[in-house]
Design a protein around this motif. Sequence first.
Motif, PDB file in Angstrom:
ATOM      1  N   SER A 100       0.871  -1.192  -0.067  1.00 53.03           N
ATOM      2  CA  SER A 100       0.086   0.164  -0.005  1.00 53.03           C
ATOM      3  C   SER A 100       0.925   1.102   0.151  1.00 53.03           C
ATOM      4  O   SER A 100       0.272   2.205   0.190  1.00 53.03           O
ATOM      5  CB  SER A 100      -0.908  -0.025   1.404  1.00 53.03           C
ATOM      6  N   VAL A 101       2.039   1.152  -0.359  1.00 50.40           N
ATOM      7  CA  VAL A 101       3.110   2.450   0.002  1.00 50.40           C
ATOM      8  C   VAL A 101       2.585   3.373  -1.136  1.00 50.40           C
ATOM      9  O   VAL A 101       2.504   4.444  -0.796  1.00 50.40           O
ATOM     10  CB  VAL A 101       4.459   1.951  -0.434  1.00 50.40           C
ATOM     11  N   ALA A 102       2.188   3.155  -2.228  1.00 54.28           N
ATOM     12  CA  ALA A 102       1.947   4.090  -3.248  1.00 54.28           C
ATOM     13  C   ALA A 102       0.216   4.330  -3.294  1.00 54.28           C
ATOM     14  O   ALA A 102      -0.037   5.159  -4.024  1.00 54.28           O
ATOM     15  CB  ALA A 102       2.224   3.575  -4.792  1.00 54.28           C
ATOM     16  N   ASP A 125      14.450   1.194  -4.485  1.00 53.91           N
ATOM     17  CA  ASP A 125      13.377   0.281  -4.750  1.00 53.91           C
ATOM     18  C   ASP A 125      12.115   1.001  -4.630  1.00 53.91           C
ATOM     19  O   ASP A 125      11.075   1.001  -5.433  1.00 53.91           O
ATOM     20  CB  ASP A 125      13.249  -0.712  -4.055  1.00 53.91           C
ATOM     21  N   VAL A 126      11.897   1.770  -3.479  1.00 59.40           N
ATOM     22  CA  VAL A 126      10.485   2.486  -3.275  1.00 59.40           C
ATOM     23  C   VAL A 126      10.515   3.501  -4.251  1.00 59.40           C
ATOM     24  O   VAL A 126       9.400   3.866  -4.889  1.00 59.40           O
ATOM     25  CB  VAL A 126      10.456   2.943  -1.965  1.00 59.40           C
ATOM     26  N   ALA A 127      11.518   4.358  -4.519  1.00 61.75           N
ATOM     27  CA  ALA A 127      11.483   5.354  -5.477  1.00 61.75           C
ATOM     28  C   ALA A 127      10.926   4.877  -7.036  1.00 61.75           C
ATOM     29  O   ALA A 127      10.029   5.407  -7.552  1.00 61.75           O
ATOM     30  CB  ALA A 127      12.735   6.301  -5.610  1.00 61.75           C
ATOM     31  N   LEU A 128      11.785   3.791  -7.369  1.00 61.68           N
ATOM     32  CA  LEU A 128      11.359   3.182  -8.653  1.00 61.68           C
ATOM     33  C   LEU A 128       9.920   2.619  -8.651  1.00 61.68           C
ATOM     34  O   LEU A 128       9.110   2.774  -9.768  1.00 61.68           O
ATOM     35  CB  LEU A 128      12.319   2.099  -9.215  1.00 61.68           C
ATOM     36  N   MET A 129       9.609   2.041  -7.569  1.00 53.59           N
ATOM     37  CA  MET A 129       8.084   1.367  -7.458  1.00 53.59           C
ATOM     38  C   MET A 129       7.232   2.501  -7.859  1.00 53.59           C
ATOM     39  O   MET A 129       6.249   2.326  -8.260  1.00 53.59           O
ATOM     40  CB  MET A 129       7.959   0.610  -6.320  1.00 53.59           C
ATOM     41  N   LEU A 130       7.185   3.824  -6.927  1.00 51.91           N
ATOM     42  CA  LEU A 130       6.400   4.707  -7.033  1.00 51.91           C
ATOM     43  C   LEU A 130       6.375   5.226  -8.631  1.00 51.91           C
ATOM     44  O   LEU A 130       5.129   5.488  -9.189  1.00 51.91           O
ATOM     45  CB  LEU A 130       6.972   5.692  -6.204  1.00 51.91           C
ATOM     46  N   GLU A 131       7.547   5.485  -9.031  1.00 56.48           N
ATOM     47  CA  GLU A 131       7.499   5.868 -10.376  1.00 56.48           C
ATOM     48  C   GLU A 131       6.668   5.003 -11.448  1.00 56.48           C
ATOM     49  O   GLU A 131       5.877   5.270 -12.183  1.00 56.48           O
ATOM     50  CB  GLU A 131       8.880   6.048 -10.903  1.00 56.48           C
ATOM     51  N   ALA A 132       7.088   3.490 -11.328  1.00 58.38           N
ATOM     52  CA  ALA A 132       6.421   2.447 -12.172  1.00 58.38           C
ATOM     53  C   ALA A 132       4.727   2.715 -11.997  1.00 58.38           C
ATOM     54  O   ALA A 132       4.223   2.143 -12.682  1.00 58.38           O
ATOM     55  CB  ALA A 132       6.988   1.194 -11.556  1.00 58.38           C
TER      56      ALA A 132
END
Length: 451
Positions: A177-179, A199-206
Motif C-alpha cells: 500500500s506504499v503508493a 526500490d521504493v522510488a522506482l516502484m512509485l514511478e512505475a
Amino acid sequence: MPVEHVAIVGAGFSGTLQAINLLRHEGPRATLIERGSRAGEGLAYGAAHPSHVLNVRAGNMSALPDDPGHFARWLEARGVADAANSFASRVTYGIYLREMLDAALATSAGRLTVRYGEVVDAVESGRGVALKLADGEALDADAAVLAVGNLPPHDPPGLNDGALPDDLYKGDPWAGSVADGLTADDTVLVIGTGLTMIDVALMLEARGFQGRVVALSRRGLLPRRHEAANDWAKIGDRPATVASGLVRQVRERADAVGWRNAVDELRPFTQPMWANATEAERARFLRHLRPWWDVHRHRLAPEVADRLAAMQDRGQLHVLAGKTIAFSPSDGGVTMTWRPRGGNANEAMAVRRIVNCTGPLGDLNRTTDPLLVSLRERGAIRPDAAHLGIDVNGVGQVIGANGRASERLYALGPMTRGAFWEIVAVPDIRRQTWDVARRLSNAHWVGGEGL
C-alpha cells in the motif's frame, strides 16, 4: 551427535538453499518452515515489484556454489541473450528459486517437506530441538537452523510507536500500500538513501506517481553504479584491518585500478579481515566507514542508475543530508522537523506520507519477533558485540548467554553479519548454506566448488 532430521525456520533464500544443499549432500531429512504464504522466495524476491532488478550480474548469482554458471544457463534457456552480463529482475530470480525448490521436493522421496506456520519458540534438550508453532502445533528435530532473513527497520528518531497512522507512515517499505492514494500534488518522504529507498522510488514511478520524492539520510549518500566488467591484476595479500590503513590502501589502489576494482578485489578478504579485527576496530568501521562502504560495495545496475538520474534531472527526486527530530500529523499529512547536516537550526517539511527505508533491524534487544524474543530471554541466543544480529561462531552455531556454542542450533544469513559482516549477498550466503549443510550431513569436502 547423530542428525537425522533438521528443521529450517524460514524459507527465503537462506532457508531454501539450506534445504536444497542438505539434499545435495545426501544429508538428513529436512522440514522447511515458512510463516508466509509461499516458500522459496522470501521478502527480497517475493515482495519485489517488476521494476526491481538485481544489483549483481546474473553471472555471479548462481544459487549453487559448485556451479557458478547455473543461474546464467537458466536464463539462457529462457531466451536471455548474454545472460551472464545481464541484470535480471528480482521477480525472475524468485521464480528461479521456487523452481529449484519444487524440483528438490519432487525428487526428495519424502526427505524434504514444507510446512507453513510461524515458529515462536525452539527449546534445546539433550535429544534435539523442540519447536513450538503459533497455532499450538509442535515439531521435534535433531537440529534447527534459523534462517529468519532481515528483520523490519527501526522507526526513525523522533517517531514514537503508533504516533502516526498507517496512511501517513509506512514502517514496512515492502507494504503493497506504499503508493496507494497518492496524487501528483503529494510529497513522499523516504527516510534512508540506500538500495531500499531506490526500490521504493522506482516502484512509485512505475505505479504512476507524479509527485515529489524526498530521500533523507544522515549523509545523503547514494549507491554508485556498476560499470562494464573488466579484468585487472588483483592484490594477493589481505589488507590491514585498521580503518585508517584500509582507507589509505583502498585510495591508493583506486588511483591505480579504479575505485570499483579497488573495492571488488577486497571480496576474498572481507570476511577474514572482519574476523581478525578487534571489537574496537569493528566499531570504528561501523561508525565512520560503513556508509561509504555500503554505497561503493552494493551498487546499482546501469539501467537502475539511469532511471534514478532521470528522476533527479526532472526534479522528481531530491536527496537531502540531515537527521530527523520530530513528526506530527497536520492537514492530512505530516510535518517533519529535521536538522540539515552541518547546520545548527531545525527546519520543517510538510509531506503527505513517510516511508521507512533505514535498513533492517539487527539488534536482538529491540526486536519483537516472537521466536527471537523467546530465545533471547531464555539465553539460548545473544546479540553479537556490535548488535548487528545473532552471535554465532565460525561454523554458524549460535552462542548463548553463557558464552557456549550450541551443538544443535544454527543461524544463517543476514542475522549473522556480526560474525561475518559480508553475509547479505547471494555469493556469500550460498557458500554459508553449503558449509552448514555439509557439516550437518557429515559430508567430506566436495572439490571443484569454484569459489
